[in-house]
Write a protein that holds these residues in place. Structure first.
Motif, PDB file in Angstrom:
ATOM      1  N   THR A  21    -119.185 -33.978   8.938  1.00 24.01           N
ATOM      2  CA  THR A  21    -119.532 -32.713   7.247  1.00 24.01           C
ATOM      3  C   THR A  21    -120.669 -31.134   8.175  1.00 24.01           C
ATOM      4  O   THR A  21    -120.560 -29.892   7.719  1.00 24.01           O
ATOM      5  CB  THR A  21    -120.703 -33.037   6.389  1.00 24.01           C
ATOM      6  OG1 THR A  21    -119.575 -33.740   5.730  1.00 24.01           O
ATOM      7  CG2 THR A  21    -121.090 -31.760   5.552  1.00 24.01           C
TER       8      THR A  21
ATOM      9  N   LEU B  70    -118.582 -30.111  -0.888  1.00 22.58           N
ATOM     10  CA  LEU B  70    -117.109 -29.833  -0.914  1.00 22.58           C
ATOM     11  C   LEU B  70    -116.507 -30.965   0.456  1.00 22.58           C
ATOM     12  O   LEU B  70    -115.453 -31.430   0.627  1.00 22.58           O
ATOM     13  CB  LEU B  70    -116.538 -29.164  -0.537  1.00 22.58           C
ATOM     14  CG  LEU B  70    -116.661 -28.336  -2.297  1.00 22.58           C
ATOM     15  CD1 LEU B  70    -115.893 -26.434  -1.961  1.00 22.58           C
ATOM     16  CD2 LEU B  70    -116.016 -28.539  -3.770  1.00 22.58           C
ATOM     17  N   VAL B  71    -117.157 -30.369   1.843  1.00 20.42           N
ATOM     18  CA  VAL B  71    -116.940 -30.942   2.973  1.00 20.42           C
ATOM     19  C   VAL B  71    -117.544 -32.147   3.065  1.00 20.42           C
ATOM     20  O   VAL B  71    -116.098 -33.218   3.335  1.00 20.42           O
ATOM     21  CB  VAL B  71    -117.150 -30.135   4.111  1.00 20.42           C
ATOM     22  CG1 VAL B  71    -117.025 -31.001   4.873  1.00 20.42           C
ATOM     23  CG2 VAL B  71    -117.391 -28.462   4.098  1.00 20.42           C
TER      24      VAL B  71
ATOM     25  N   GLU C  73    -117.344 -35.372   0.394  1.00 20.73           N
ATOM     26  CA  GLU C  73    -116.313 -35.418  -0.495  1.00 20.73           C
ATOM     27  C   GLU C  73    -115.587 -35.355   0.296  1.00 20.73           C
ATOM     28  O   GLU C  73    -114.466 -36.475   0.557  1.00 20.73           O
ATOM     29  CB  GLU C  73    -115.604 -35.070  -1.618  1.00 20.73           C
ATOM     30  CG  GLU C  73    -117.530 -35.050  -2.712  1.00 20.73           C
ATOM     31  CD  GLU C  73    -117.440 -34.564  -3.636  1.00 20.73           C
ATOM     32  OE1 GLU C  73    -116.123 -33.175  -3.981  1.00 20.73           O
ATOM     33  OE2 GLU C  73    -118.482 -34.109  -4.822  1.00 20.73           O
ATOM     34  N   ALA C  74    -114.737 -34.024   1.483  1.00 23.66           N
ATOM     35  CA  ALA C  74    -113.195 -35.021   1.712  1.00 23.66           C
ATOM     36  C   ALA C  74    -112.713 -35.771   3.176  1.00 23.66           C
ATOM     37  O   ALA C  74    -112.179 -36.026   3.097  1.00 23.66           O
ATOM     38  CB  ALA C  74    -112.885 -33.268   2.407  1.00 23.66           C
TER      39      ALA C  74
ATOM     40  N   ASP D 113    -113.395 -39.337   1.090  1.00 20.36           N
ATOM     41  CA  ASP D 113    -111.342 -39.239   0.879  1.00 20.36           C
ATOM     42  C   ASP D 113    -111.373 -39.700   1.605  1.00 20.36           C
ATOM     43  O   ASP D 113    -110.029 -40.158   1.768  1.00 20.36           O
ATOM     44  CB  ASP D 113    -111.092 -38.405   0.018  1.00 20.36           C
ATOM     45  CG  ASP D 113    -112.107 -37.903  -1.422  1.00 20.36           C
ATOM     46  OD1 ASP D 113    -112.983 -38.836  -1.846  1.00 20.36           O
ATOM     47  OD2 ASP D 113    -112.119 -37.075  -1.697  1.00 20.36           O
ATOM     48  N   PHE D 114    -110.876 -39.275   3.141  1.00 19.40           N
ATOM     49  CA  PHE D 114    -110.227 -39.391   4.482  1.00 19.40           C
ATOM     50  C   PHE D 114    -110.299 -40.549   4.940  1.00 19.40           C
ATOM     51  O   PHE D 114    -109.126 -41.267   5.282  1.00 19.40           O
ATOM     52  CB  PHE D 114    -110.821 -37.523   4.829  1.00 19.40           C
ATOM     53  CG  PHE D 114    -109.445 -37.879   6.541  1.00 19.40           C
ATOM     54  CD1 PHE D 114    -107.639 -37.479   5.996  1.00 19.40           C
ATOM     55  CD2 PHE D 114    -109.552 -37.845   7.321  1.00 19.40           C
ATOM     56  CE1 PHE D 114    -107.193 -37.802   7.221  1.00 19.40           C
ATOM     57  CE2 PHE D 114    -108.941 -37.819   8.557  1.00 19.40           C
ATOM     58  CZ  PHE D 114    -107.622 -37.930   8.450  1.00 19.40           C
TER      59      PHE D 114
ATOM     60  N   ARG E 161    -106.897 -30.692   5.081  1.00 17.76           N
ATOM     61  CA  ARG E 161    -107.964 -31.295   4.073  1.00 17.76           C
ATOM     62  C   ARG E 161    -109.161 -31.384   3.413  1.00 17.76           C
ATOM     63  O   ARG E 161    -109.854 -31.527   2.758  1.00 17.76           O
ATOM     64  CB  ARG E 161    -108.721 -32.903   4.556  1.00 17.76           C
ATOM     65  CG  ARG E 161    -107.495 -34.105   4.993  1.00 17.76           C
ATOM     66  CD  ARG E 161    -106.898 -34.300   3.622  1.00 17.76           C
ATOM     67  NE  ARG E 161    -105.442 -36.082   4.059  1.00 17.76           N
ATOM     68  CZ  ARG E 161    -105.485 -36.667   3.322  1.00 17.76           C
ATOM     69  NH1 ARG E 161    -106.464 -37.053   1.818  1.00 17.76           N
ATOM     70  NH2 ARG E 161    -104.542 -37.356   3.810  1.00 17.76           N
ATOM     71  N   LEU E 162    -109.767 -29.466   4.245  1.00 12.58           N
ATOM     72  CA  LEU E 162    -110.469 -29.150   3.915  1.00 12.58           C
ATOM     73  C   LEU E 162    -110.265 -27.529   2.894  1.00 12.58           C
ATOM     74  O   LEU E 162    -110.744 -26.623   2.080  1.00 12.58           O
ATOM     75  CB  LEU E 162    -110.961 -28.529   4.912  1.00 12.58           C
ATOM     76  CG  LEU E 162    -111.897 -29.821   5.818  1.00 12.58           C
ATOM     77  CD1 LEU E 162    -112.559 -29.243   7.040  1.00 12.58           C
ATOM     78  CD2 LEU E 162    -113.139 -30.622   4.833  1.00 12.58           C
ATOM     79  N   LYS E 163    -108.987 -27.943   2.045  1.00 14.72           N
ATOM     80  CA  LYS E 163    -108.769 -26.782   0.746  1.00 14.72           C
ATOM     81  C   LYS E 163    -109.765 -26.092   0.219  1.00 14.72           C
ATOM     82  O   LYS E 163    -109.759 -25.240   0.116  1.00 14.72           O
ATOM     83  CB  LYS E 163    -107.382 -27.200   0.767  1.00 14.72           C
ATOM     84  CG  LYS E 163    -106.380 -26.204  -0.610  1.00 14.72           C
ATOM     85  CD  LYS E 163    -105.307 -26.830  -1.313  1.00 14.72           C
ATOM     86  CE  LYS E 163    -105.008 -25.306  -2.161  1.00 14.72           C
ATOM     87  NZ  LYS E 163    -103.513 -25.900  -2.535  1.00 14.72           N
ATOM     88  N   GLU E 164    -110.361 -26.880  -0.740  1.00 14.68           N
ATOM     89  CA  GLU E 164    -111.731 -26.279  -1.762  1.00 14.68           C
ATOM     90  C   GLU E 164    -112.490 -25.962  -0.710  1.00 14.68           C
ATOM     91  O   GLU E 164    -112.969 -24.839  -1.630  1.00 14.68           O
ATOM     92  CB  GLU E 164    -111.807 -27.863  -2.368  1.00 14.68           C
ATOM     93  CG  GLU E 164    -111.204 -28.431  -3.443  1.00 14.68           C
ATOM     94  CD  GLU E 164    -111.823 -29.228  -4.704  1.00 14.68           C
ATOM     95  OE1 GLU E 164    -112.645 -29.007  -5.063  1.00 14.68           O
ATOM     96  OE2 GLU E 164    -111.453 -30.355  -4.550  1.00 14.68           O
ATOM     97  N   TYR E 165    -112.721 -26.488   0.688  1.00 19.02           N
ATOM     98  CA  TYR E 165    -113.470 -25.952   1.011  1.00 19.02           C
ATOM     99  C   TYR E 165    -113.690 -24.558   1.565  1.00 19.02           C
ATOM    100  O   TYR E 165    -113.978 -22.989   1.040  1.00 19.02           O
ATOM    101  CB  TYR E 165    -114.714 -26.562   2.497  1.00 19.02           C
ATOM    102  CG  TYR E 165    -115.273 -25.958   3.043  1.00 19.02           C
ATOM    103  CD1 TYR E 165    -116.041 -25.519   3.217  1.00 19.02           C
ATOM    104  CD2 TYR E 165    -114.196 -25.740   5.034  1.00 19.02           C
ATOM    105  CE1 TYR E 165    -117.229 -24.869   4.248  1.00 19.02           C
ATOM    106  CE2 TYR E 165    -115.205 -25.059   5.051  1.00 19.02           C
ATOM    107  CZ  TYR E 165    -116.494 -24.714   5.494  1.00 19.02           C
ATOM    108  OH  TYR E 165    -117.237 -24.626   6.196  1.00 19.02           O
TER     109      TYR E 165
END
Length: 282
Positions: A62, A118-119, A121-122, A125-126, A142-146
């Motif tokens: 992160t 956001l990062v 959690e990504a 999950d990954f 994997r960082l679309k929301e971020y």
């Protein structure tokens, strides 16, 4: 074992150092083994996987994304959108964008739905299981929301920047007006203690009728200018060479505006200094 490959060796070195930094903070080196060979990092979790992920691996990734890659991503977007033409303008945009981020995340409170979370959690999950991957693939997919959040901040930052640019042009126009205008009063005193009062020398209050007259004349002369009619318009009409501003509310928005427009002409003084002792008798 988790294996992550970077595009360049200097990137791998930074990540390797971050992982070792967070491992030192746990004071339990045996939790995981961290090795680097050229552009590849190998992480072997020896025990307490959940603790190791939470306190070492996730925060390291992160931190790397936000501290090492975020500014480059913002710079790439600004350049791609052709939002600046000089290095100086880019720096001003950066400052505005990160001011927006700071304000927004202060409201959210850090790590509560922030870009850090956001990062975080990504990454969690990954990295549910051990496997090999490239950091660029993770960052891309994997960082679309971020990235959506950062793009939102960029939009807000650009809007604020454009407003600031327009404001500076407006202030310059007002300064140009007072430079060219005939001076009605060499010196004016302004007292603010809940309301604004104007005084000419020697500390004689300017009547509300004369203030209103100056306001109307200025707005008739410059009908397209949107200024505070009650306070700023009369001052622009009078174009005083010196303004003594007496107040204890130094952060009042109009106090700041007067200082911004009239610059070195303004002398800010505490309220208790008005009127001067020599004028307070009789």
């Amino acid at each position: 074992m988790i294996s992550v490959t970077f595009e360049r060796e200097d990137e791998a070195i930074i990540m390797h150092n971050l992982l070792k930094h967070f491992r030192r903070r746990t004071r339990v080196n045996r939790l995981c083994t961290i090795n680097r060979i050229n552009t590849e990092i190998f992480i072997h979790i020896n025990e307490h996987r959940e603790t190791t992920m939470k306190n070492i691996i996730v925060p390291a990734f992160t931190t790397y994304v936000i501290r090492e890659k975020e500014e480059k991503f913002v710079s790439y977007l600004l350049e791609d959108l052709s939002l600046y033409s000089t290095w100086e303008e880019q720096q001003r945009l950066f400052a505005t964008i990160y001011s927006v981020i700071k304000c927004d995340e202060k409201e959210r409170s850090l790590y509560k739905n922030s870009r850090w979370q956001l990062v975080n959690e990504a990454v969690q999950d990954f990295l549910q299981e051990d496997f090999a991957f490239s950091f660029d693939a993770f960052r891309t997919f994997r960082l679309k929301e971020y990235y959506q959040r950062i793009y939102h901040y960029i939009q807000l930052g650009v809007e604020e920047h454009e407003k600031e640019e327009d404001y500076q042009v407006f202030i310059h126009e007002l300064r140009d007006i007072i430079q060219k205008k005939k001076t009605w009063f060499q010196h004016i005193s302004i007292v603010y203690n809940g309301e604004f009062r104007f005084y000419e020398e020697p500390f004689l209050e300017i009547t509300k009728e004369n203030v209103e007259k100056a306001r109307k004349e200025f707005l008739t002369e410059y009908p397209s200018l949107r200024v505070n009619e009650r306070i700023i318009a009369p001052l622009l009409k009078w174009a005083p060479r010196k303004i003594h501003l007496y107040t204890d509310k130094w952060d009042h928005v109009l106090i700041s505006t007067i200082q911004t427009i009239f610059e070195e002409r303004v002398c800010l003084l505490p309220l208790q200094k008005f009127p001067p002792p020599s004028q307070s008798k009789g």
